[in-house]
Scaffold this motif. Structure first.
Motif: not given
Length: 55
Positions: A1-9, A11-13, A47-53
């Motif tokens: 699940m972690r690789p899916l949640l950390s993928s860029r698409p 995170l953008w969604f 949180g998703a924005g931080v992950g993208l940065l």
């Protein structure tokens, strides 16, 4: 699940979809539940924005 949640698409969604839900939630759901939903969705978006940065 972690690789899916950390993928860029994903995170953008999360970064784009959750603020929209946060903006509509207080009008769609009455009372405290709508406000708490908006706050929670806003935090997920941040949180998703931080992950993208970071990535």
């Amino acid at each position: 699940m972690r690789p899916l949640l950390s993928s860029r698409p994903v995170l953008w969604f999360l970064f784009l979809f959750n603020p929209a839900v946060a903006a509509v939630a207080p009008f769609a759901v009455d009372g405290t539940q709508g406000v708490l939903t908006a706050v929670a969705m806003g935090l997920v978006s941040l949180g998703a924005g931080v992950g993208l940065l970071r990535g």
